[in-house]
Design a protein around this motif. Structure first.
Motif, short mmCIF file in Angstrom:
data_model
loop_
_atom_site.label_atom_id
_atom_site.label_comp_id
_atom_site.label_asym_id
_atom_site.label_seq_id
_atom_site.Cartn_x
_atom_site.Cartn_y
_atom_site.Cartn_z
N SER A 243 0.85 -1.20 0.00
CA SER A 243 0.00 0.00 0.00
C SER A 243 0.88 1.25 0.00
O SER A 243 1.63 1.47 0.96
N LEU A 244 0.78 2.03 -1.06
CA LEU A 244 1.53 3.27 -1.11
C LEU A 244 1.02 4.27 -0.08
O LEU A 244 1.78 5.08 0.45
N ILE A 245 -0.28 4.20 0.22
CA ILE A 245 -0.86 5.09 1.23
C ILE A 245 -0.25 4.81 2.60
O ILE A 245 0.03 5.74 3.37
N LEU B 143 3.32 6.58 7.01
CA LEU B 143 4.50 6.38 7.85
C LEU B 143 5.52 7.48 7.61
O LEU B 143 6.09 8.04 8.56
N SER B 144 5.76 7.81 6.36
CA SER B 144 6.75 8.82 6.03
C SER B 144 6.36 10.19 6.56
O SER B 144 7.20 10.94 7.06
N THR B 145 5.06 10.52 6.49
CA THR B 145 4.59 11.82 6.97
C THR B 145 4.74 11.94 8.48
O THR B 145 5.19 12.97 9.01
N LEU B 146 4.38 10.88 9.20
CA LEU B 146 4.51 10.89 10.66
C LEU B 146 5.98 10.96 11.07
O LEU B 146 6.34 11.67 12.02
N LEU B 147 6.83 10.22 10.37
CA LEU B 147 8.25 10.25 10.69
C LEU B 147 8.84 11.62 10.39
O LEU B 147 9.69 12.13 11.14
N ILE C 52 0.35 14.86 -0.06
CA ILE C 52 -0.84 14.83 -0.91
C ILE C 52 -0.51 15.27 -2.32
O ILE C 52 -0.96 14.68 -3.31
N ARG C 53 0.30 16.32 -2.41
CA ARG C 53 0.71 16.78 -3.73
C ARG C 53 1.55 15.71 -4.44
O ARG C 53 1.41 15.49 -5.65
N ALA C 54 2.43 15.04 -3.68
CA ALA C 54 3.25 13.99 -4.28
C ALA C 54 2.40 12.84 -4.79
O ALA C 54 2.63 12.29 -5.87
N LEU C 55 1.38 12.45 -4.00
CA LEU C 55 0.49 11.37 -4.40
C LEU C 55 -0.36 11.76 -5.61
O LEU C 55 -0.85 10.89 -6.33
N ASN C 56 -0.54 13.05 -5.81
CA ASN C 56 -1.31 13.53 -6.96
C ASN C 56 -0.44 13.82 -8.17
O ASN C 56 -0.92 14.41 -9.14
N GLY C 57 0.81 13.42 -8.10
CA GLY C 57 1.66 13.48 -9.28
C GLY C 57 2.53 14.72 -9.42
O GLY C 57 3.12 14.92 -10.48
N THR C 58 2.62 15.55 -8.40
CA THR C 58 3.48 16.72 -8.49
C THR C 58 4.94 16.27 -8.62
O THR C 58 5.40 15.44 -7.82
N PRO C 59 5.69 16.76 -9.58
CA PRO C 59 7.10 16.36 -9.72
C PRO C 59 7.89 16.67 -8.46
O PRO C 59 7.68 17.70 -7.81
N LEU C 60 8.81 15.79 -8.13
CA LEU C 60 9.59 15.95 -6.91
C LEU C 60 10.40 17.24 -6.92
O LEU C 60 10.61 17.85 -5.87
#
Length: 265
Positions: free
Chosen positions: A182-184, A189-193, A218-226
């Protein structure tokens, strides 16, 4: 084919690598909190520069190098063509082909917002009124006091945008998602860390950083370039440590200056 290519052995290696990364993050946060307490009371610029440099090297090793190694280990190639092509997920086919972050209207609105904010700060400074938008976090001591400190602090800001976004908004979510399916879950986990790594800023700082990390995720999950997330992250740090203090009158010849040179005997 990479090391983590879907075999039982590769899953064990992925778990061990994720555990090592999480352990390194916890140690980095604990040691950073201890260093921060010393940094807040340090008066000599040499001590402050040493800690600036220490944090810069540590962040490069953990976030930049750790992120690159993680991406290299992942079974799904990410296409190392250019940094601009890296992103956590691709936009859905029904979405607009042009990202809002790359539209001219976005840049015009963003630039106008910066100018309006700067004008408000300058006006309040001239009227000697208290400045709004006090930072939600304990990082005032991080504001550089000398030009050498300013150089190191600026490198910290740039590397925070580069390394932390690479690690928290791409490498760690993909690695965790690979293990959990699950990418979510990886994103959560990454956000909390990411928020917990800023414990040295106090509880308000952790909550504010977690909320900011959630917006970026949220922006990253919606495809915003890194590359865009990296730029905004670095810009926000530069605003906090340089632009806002400058507009509020914090910087002066007494606060940012060349270190005194001792006369040679």
């Amino acid at each position: 084919m990479t090391i983590l290519h879907g075999t039982p052995r590769s899953e064990i290696l992925a778990i061990l690598w994720l555990t090592a990364l999480l352990g390194a993050c916890i140690h980095h946060s604990h040691a950073g909190t201890r260093d921060w307490q010393h940094f807040r009371t340090a008066n000599r610029t040499g001590e402050r520069r040493r800690l600036y440099l220490k944090w810069l090297i540590q962040s490069i090793l953990l976030f930049d190098l750790g992120g690159v190694i993680t991406l290299w280990l992942l079974p799904r190639p990410l296409g190392w063509t250019s940094l601009t092509q890296l992103r956590l997920s691709h936009p859905t086919p029904t979405a607009s082909t042009s990202s809002p972050e790359t539209s001219p209207a976005f840049f015009i609105g963003f630039g106008c917002g910066i100018l309006i904010l700067a004008g408000v700060f300058l006006l309040l400074r001239k009227l000697k009124r208290p400045l709004p938008l006090k930072p939600l976090g304990d990082f005032a001591a991080m504001i550089p006091r000398t030009w050498p400190e300013a150089g190191l602090a600026f490198l910290l800001c740039l590397n925070a945008g580069l390394g932390e976004e690479l690690f928290f908004r791409l490498a760690l979510p993909l690695l965790t998602g690979q293990l959990t399916g699950s990418l979510i879950a990886g994103a959560a986990l990454s956000t909390l860390l990411f928020g917990g790594m800023h414990w040295y800023q106090g509880l308000k700082g952790v909550l504010a950083t977690t909320a900011l990390g959630l917006i970026f995720m949220i922006r990253a999950l919606n495809g915003t370039p890194l590359i865009w997330l990296m730029g905004f992250h670095a810009l926000m740090d530069v605003v906090a440590l340089f632009i806002r203090p400058a507009l509020s009158g914090h910087f002066s010849r007494k606060t940012v200056r060349q270190p005194a040179v001792r006369p040679s005997s």
